[in-house]
Design a protein around this motif. Structure first.
Motif, PDB file in Angstrom:
ATOM      1  N   LEU A 175       0.681  -1.251  -0.175  1.00  0.00           N
ATOM      2  CA  LEU A 175      -0.006   0.283   0.000  1.00  0.00           C
ATOM      3  C   LEU A 175       0.916   1.261   0.093  1.00  0.00           C
ATOM      4  O   LEU A 175       1.476   1.457   1.117  1.00  0.00           O
ATOM      5  CB  LEU A 175      -1.062  -0.104   1.107  1.00  0.00           C
ATOM      6  CG  LEU A 175      -1.824  -1.133   1.337  1.00  0.00           C
ATOM      7  CD1 LEU A 175      -2.455  -1.218   2.679  1.00  0.00           C
ATOM      8  CD2 LEU A 175      -3.152  -1.117   0.208  1.00  0.00           C
ATOM      9  N   ASP A 176       0.875   1.820  -1.146  1.00  0.00           N
ATOM     10  CA  ASP A 176       1.942   3.073  -1.435  1.00  0.00           C
ATOM     11  C   ASP A 176       0.858   4.338  -1.368  1.00  0.00           C
ATOM     12  O   ASP A 176       0.137   4.573  -2.094  1.00  0.00           O
ATOM     13  CB  ASP A 176       2.360   3.260  -2.668  1.00  0.00           C
ATOM     14  CG  ASP A 176       3.442   4.029  -2.943  1.00  0.00           C
ATOM     15  OD1 ASP A 176       3.685   4.997  -1.917  1.00  0.00           O
ATOM     16  OD2 ASP A 176       4.006   4.504  -3.873  1.00  0.00           O
ATOM     17  N   GLU A 177       1.277   4.890   0.170  1.00  0.00           N
ATOM     18  CA  GLU A 177       0.146   6.300   0.245  1.00  0.00           C
ATOM     19  C   GLU A 177      -1.327   5.767   0.308  1.00  0.00           C
ATOM     20  O   GLU A 177      -1.764   6.631  -0.536  1.00  0.00           O
ATOM     21  CB  GLU A 177       0.603   7.424  -0.515  1.00  0.00           C
ATOM     22  CG  GLU A 177       2.202   7.768  -0.322  1.00  0.00           C
ATOM     23  CD  GLU A 177       2.655   8.297   0.929  1.00  0.00           C
ATOM     24  OE1 GLU A 177       1.473   8.758   1.946  1.00  0.00           O
ATOM     25  OE2 GLU A 177       3.512   8.379   1.406  1.00  0.00           O
ATOM     26  N   PRO A 178      -1.679   4.880   0.888  1.00  0.00           N
ATOM     27  CA  PRO A 178      -3.151   4.705   0.657  1.00  0.00           C
ATOM     28  C   PRO A 178      -4.174   5.438   1.107  1.00  0.00           C
ATOM     29  O   PRO A 178      -5.309   5.479   0.802  1.00  0.00           O
ATOM     30  CB  PRO A 178      -3.275   3.169   1.219  1.00  0.00           C
ATOM     31  CG  PRO A 178      -2.410   3.147   2.393  1.00  0.00           C
ATOM     32  CD  PRO A 178      -1.096   4.028   1.741  1.00  0.00           C
ATOM     33  N   THR A 179      -3.736   6.309   1.925  1.00  0.00           N
ATOM     34  CA  THR A 179      -4.741   7.199   2.926  1.00  0.00           C
ATOM     35  C   THR A 179      -4.579   8.612   2.232  1.00  0.00           C
ATOM     36  O   THR A 179      -5.201   9.672   2.682  1.00  0.00           O
ATOM     37  CB  THR A 179      -4.737   7.056   4.168  1.00  0.00           C
ATOM     38  OG1 THR A 179      -3.358   7.761   4.588  1.00  0.00           O
ATOM     39  CG2 THR A 179      -4.801   5.628   5.083  1.00  0.00           C
ATOM     40  N   SER A 180      -3.597   8.783   1.299  1.00  0.00           N
ATOM     41  CA  SER A 180      -3.434  10.193   0.968  1.00  0.00           C
ATOM     42  C   SER A 180      -4.629  10.953   0.495  1.00  0.00           C
ATOM     43  O   SER A 180      -4.649  12.217   0.598  1.00  0.00           O
ATOM     44  CB  SER A 180      -2.455  10.276  -0.104  1.00  0.00           C
ATOM     45  OG  SER A 180      -2.755   9.393  -1.373  1.00  0.00           O
ATOM     46  N   SER A 181      -5.684  10.311  -0.058  1.00  0.00           N
ATOM     47  CA  SER A 181      -6.782  10.877  -0.598  1.00  0.00           C
ATOM     48  C   SER A 181      -8.191  10.559   0.358  1.00  0.00           C
ATOM     49  O   SER A 181      -9.223  11.045  -0.111  1.00  0.00           O
ATOM     50  CB  SER A 181      -7.222  10.503  -2.001  1.00  0.00           C
ATOM     51  OG  SER A 181      -6.213  11.064  -2.928  1.00  0.00           O
ATOM     52  N   LEU A 182      -7.979  10.059   1.489  1.00  0.00           N
ATOM     53  CA  LEU A 182      -8.852   9.532   2.406  1.00  0.00           C
ATOM     54  C   LEU A 182      -9.095  10.407   3.541  1.00  0.00           C
ATOM     55  O   LEU A 182      -8.120  10.802   3.992  1.00  0.00           O
ATOM     56  CB  LEU A 182      -8.792   7.725   2.814  1.00  0.00           C
ATOM     57  CG  LEU A 182      -8.544   6.986   1.780  1.00  0.00           C
ATOM     58  CD1 LEU A 182      -8.558   5.451   2.029  1.00  0.00           C
ATOM     59  CD2 LEU A 182      -9.639   7.054   0.598  1.00  0.00           C
ATOM     60  N   ASP A 183     -10.321  10.771   4.141  1.00  0.00           N
ATOM     61  CA  ASP A 183     -10.632  11.282   5.068  1.00  0.00           C
ATOM     62  C   ASP A 183     -10.280  10.470   6.423  1.00  0.00           C
ATOM     63  O   ASP A 183     -10.013   9.340   6.041  1.00  0.00           O
ATOM     64  CB  ASP A 183     -12.084  12.175   5.130  1.00  0.00           C
ATOM     65  CG  ASP A 183     -13.203  11.120   5.206  1.00  0.00           C
ATOM     66  OD1 ASP A 183     -12.746   9.988   6.038  1.00  0.00           O
ATOM     67  OD2 ASP A 183     -14.118  11.393   4.485  1.00  0.00           O
ATOM     68  N   ALA A 184     -10.329  11.109   7.463  1.00  0.00           N
ATOM     69  CA  ALA A 184      -9.851  10.366   8.801  1.00  0.00           C
ATOM     70  C   ALA A 184     -10.699   9.195   8.848  1.00  0.00           C
ATOM     71  O   ALA A 184     -10.172   8.040   9.359  1.00  0.00           O
ATOM     72  CB  ALA A 184      -9.858  11.350   9.862  1.00  0.00           C
ATOM     73  N   ASP A 415      -6.049  20.088  -1.084  1.00  0.00           N
ATOM     74  CA  ASP A 415      -5.209  18.821  -0.552  1.00  0.00           C
ATOM     75  C   ASP A 415      -3.971  18.991  -1.217  1.00  0.00           C
ATOM     76  O   ASP A 415      -3.651  17.717  -1.807  1.00  0.00           O
ATOM     77  CB  ASP A 415      -5.934  17.543  -0.576  1.00  0.00           C
ATOM     78  CG  ASP A 415      -5.639  16.480   0.471  1.00  0.00           C
ATOM     79  OD1 ASP A 415      -4.754  16.822   1.434  1.00  0.00           O
ATOM     80  OD2 ASP A 415      -6.146  15.421   0.361  1.00  0.00           O
ATOM     81  N   PRO A 416      -2.981  19.808  -1.286  1.00  0.00           N
ATOM     82  CA  PRO A 416      -1.885  19.838  -2.217  1.00  0.00           C
ATOM     83  C   PRO A 416      -0.703  18.970  -1.546  1.00  0.00           C
ATOM     84  O   PRO A 416       0.284  18.854  -2.521  1.00  0.00           O
ATOM     85  CB  PRO A 416      -1.392  21.466  -1.945  1.00  0.00           C
ATOM     86  CG  PRO A 416      -1.745  21.800  -0.691  1.00  0.00           C
ATOM     87  CD  PRO A 416      -3.239  20.759  -0.499  1.00  0.00           C
ATOM     88  N   MET A 417      -0.691  18.483  -0.565  1.00  0.00           N
ATOM     89  CA  MET A 417       0.578  17.960   0.211  1.00  0.00           C
ATOM     90  C   MET A 417       0.378  16.302   0.312  1.00  0.00           C
ATOM     91  O   MET A 417       1.082  15.546   0.650  1.00  0.00           O
ATOM     92  CB  MET A 417       0.831  18.331   1.663  1.00  0.00           C
ATOM     93  CG  MET A 417       0.643  19.720   1.840  1.00  0.00           C
ATOM     94  SD  MET A 417       2.400  20.531   0.941  1.00  0.00           S
ATOM     95  CE  MET A 417       3.603  20.081   2.072  1.00  0.00           C
ATOM     96  N   ARG A 418      -0.533  15.736  -0.687  1.00  0.00           N
ATOM     97  CA  ARG A 418      -0.670  14.616  -0.772  1.00  0.00           C
ATOM     98  C   ARG A 418       0.741  13.793  -1.169  1.00  0.00           C
ATOM     99  O   ARG A 418       1.208  14.067  -2.114  1.00  0.00           O
ATOM    100  CB  ARG A 418      -1.742  13.822  -1.727  1.00  0.00           C
ATOM    101  CG  ARG A 418      -3.165  14.415  -1.335  1.00  0.00           C
ATOM    102  CD  ARG A 418      -4.377  13.741  -2.173  1.00  0.00           C
ATOM    103  NE  ARG A 418      -3.756  13.794  -3.496  1.00  0.00           N
ATOM    104  CZ  ARG A 418      -3.642  12.738  -4.293  1.00  0.00           C
ATOM    105  NH1 ARG A 418      -3.357  11.487  -3.851  1.00  0.00           N
ATOM    106  NH2 ARG A 418      -3.261  12.951  -5.591  1.00  0.00           N
ATOM    107  N   GLY A 419       1.068  12.905  -0.525  1.00  0.00           N
ATOM    108  CA  GLY A 419       2.362  11.905  -0.810  1.00  0.00           C
ATOM    109  C   GLY A 419       3.765  13.068  -0.473  1.00  0.00           C
ATOM    110  O   GLY A 419       4.709  12.240  -0.947  1.00  0.00           O
ATOM    111  N   VAL A 420       3.580  13.979   0.233  1.00  0.00           N
ATOM    112  CA  VAL A 420       4.921  14.834   0.346  1.00  0.00           C
ATOM    113  C   VAL A 420       5.305  14.281   1.923  1.00  0.00           C
ATOM    114  O   VAL A 420       4.693  14.229   2.583  1.00  0.00           O
ATOM    115  CB  VAL A 420       4.679  16.153   0.427  1.00  0.00           C
ATOM    116  CG1 VAL A 420       5.833  16.980   0.585  1.00  0.00           C
ATOM    117  CG2 VAL A 420       4.121  16.558  -1.014  1.00  0.00           C
TER     118      VAL A 420
END
Length: 490
Positions: A175-184, A415-420
């Motif tokens: 799972l590579d950054e699997p929650t980067s677009s998911l809310d809490a 949400d500009p910092m996804r995966g940073v």
């Protein structure tokens, strides 16, 4: 003495090295994953994580080193097909679904055994059952085209597809950054499922820049830096500060007691009235504020950003006097120009300032590009390389630099910092604060609570409307969640 089955790694690499031209991406890496464990893999952008994943899933062949599957040597013939037949699945940060096909049809592509009469019914039942299991209450229609789904819904579909089983058992999911677009809430559902999958004998490699997720979910953590493994311990032996130190960067402590910014006497730079008077809460932003948009994903935050952009005359065409700049969250749909170079992607919003007599000043453009590359550490030596040559996190940095390089007094960020990575995030947080202190206004939607807590004021959204406004020390995770899940007012 024979090893117990749970002690034999599902997959192991030993002494793996990989170079791309003069860049040494991996330098003698050893890595193994055993049944019944979740391994957290952390490191800054460019540490070598993606290259290691490429070797584990068979997409890349190491220049040196050995690969074994269930204790048997696979060096030399390991491939994507063999990885899949061995039960290795991967959910990439850059999603790989076909946008013109439905959720069901995408499931058929992944599971070739779903064929013959009635395949569509079986595929739909398979993916719906797994979505229900991982994300109860997801609300996704499996007969809908992927292109019509939000980025969070697409990520949910890709995750559910990876964990689905047909003709072969799933042994390992990366799972590579699997929650980067998911809310809490959605992230919590996924991580709970990961623990259930692991307790049943499955194996997971979890890559995330949200270190709290790593420490709460992983059994063991592997830290990478500059293509090498620099740390490996049980997750319970790490703290967030210890992980950051092992990765090689210093995290600035957030000022938890920062008071709300004094905006008395200032005229608003952005305003948007509530749709009805019964809603009571209008949106307003003043010069020098960092405004957060929070709440569960898909409850109107992105729509509000677009509405604010268009309301300020935004039409996506660069201007000399743009009032607003926009940082897209879905870089593939709304951000990247995939056929252009890194430099051209970065400077497109500056073309009115760079053009003289209809020609672009290449020297000035190059100087601006190099300046921003260094300021936010975009990992490339050559800005003339294609944008897609960068990792996902570095592509996002380019979009961020594109907006900050303008003179626009307001920057809207979806949400500009996804995966940073966490180190770069801290640098960007500091940069935002410096820019805000100069009078620039930021309106920031984020799915990460730590980012929401960086803001001066926060508007919490539910069901498409603002239901709460939090200021200064009121901006806490507990208050945001309470507003997000509060019962609808009578």
């Amino acid at each position: 003495m024979n090893q117990r089955p749970q002690d034999v790694p599902v997959i192991a690499v030993d002494g793996a090295s990989k170079s791309f031209g003069a860049v040494r991406a991996l330098d003698g890496v050893g890595f193994a994953v055993r049944p019944g464990e979740c391994v957290g893999l952390v490191g800054h952008n460019g540490a070598g994580k993606s290259t290691l994943v490429g070797i584990i899933n068979g997409g890349l062949k190491p220049d040196a080193g050995a690969i074994s599957l269930d204790g048997l040597d696979a060096t030399g013939h390991y491939s994507i097909g063999e990885a899949r037949s061995h039960g290795v699945r991967c959910v990439f940060q850059e999603l790989s679904l076909c946008p013109n096909l439905t959720v069901t049809e995408n499931t058929r592509i992944t599971h070739a055994s779903l064929k013959g009469f009635g395949w569509r019914r079986r595929a739909e039942a398979l993916i719906r059952a797994k979505l229900d299991e991982i994300f109860p209450g997801h609300g996704i229609d499996c007969r809908t085209a992927i292109s019509t789904l939000t980025i969070a819904e697409r990520q949910m579909v890709e995750i559910a597809t990876a964990f689905s089983e047909t003709d072969s058992k799933v042994k390992l999911v990366i799972l590579d950054e699997p929650t980067s677009s998911l809310d809490a809430s959605l992230a919590g559902q996924l991580l709970a499922y990961v623990r259930r999958f692991v307790s049943g004998g499955g194996a997971v490699v979890l890559i995330s820049h949200i270190l709290g997720e790593i420490l709460s979910t992983a059994d063991r953590v592997v830290v990478m830096k500059d293509g090498k493994v620099v740390g490996e311990r049980a997750a319970k032996e790490f703290s967030i500060e210890g992980l950051v130190a092992a990765m090689g960067s210093v995290v600035r402590a957030r000022d938890a007691n920062r008071p709300a910014r004094d905006v008395s006497g200032l005229a608003p730079v952005l305003e948007q009235r509530a749709h009805t008077r019964a809603e009571a809460i209008d949106f307003v932003a003043y010069p020098g504020e960092i405004i957060g948009l929070a709440g569960l994903g898909g409850h109107g935050q992105t729509r509000t950003l677009v509405s604010l952009f268009m309301g300020q005359g935004g039409d996506w065409i660069p201007r000399h006097d743009s009032k607003v700049a926009f940082v897209a969250g879905d870089r593939h749909v709304d951000g990247n120009l995939p056929l252009w170079s890194i430099l051209k992607n970065m400077t497109i919003t500056l073309l009115p300032d760079l053009t003289r007599a209809g020609l672009v000043d290449d020297r000035q453009e190059g100087a601006i590009g190099k300046s921003w590359r260094d300021r936010i550490e975009i990992r490339t030596e050559n800005l003339g390389n294609p944008i897609l040559s960068l990792s996902g996190g570095n592509q996002q940095k380019v979009l961020f630099a594109r907006a900050l390089a303008t003179r626009a007094p307001v920057v809207l960020m979806d949400d500009p910092m996804r995966g940073v990575d966490i180190g770069t995030k801290q640098e960007v947080y500091h940069m935002l604060r410096v820019e805000a202190d100069k009078g620039r206004t930021f309106v920031w939607y984020s799915t990460e609570m730590d980012e929401v807590c960086q803001c001066d004021r926060v508007y919490v959204f539910r069901e498409g409307r603002i239901v709460a406004e939090l200021r200064g020390q009121e901006v806490t995770e507990e208050r945001v969640l309470a507003a997000s899940f509060a019962e609808k007012a009578a």
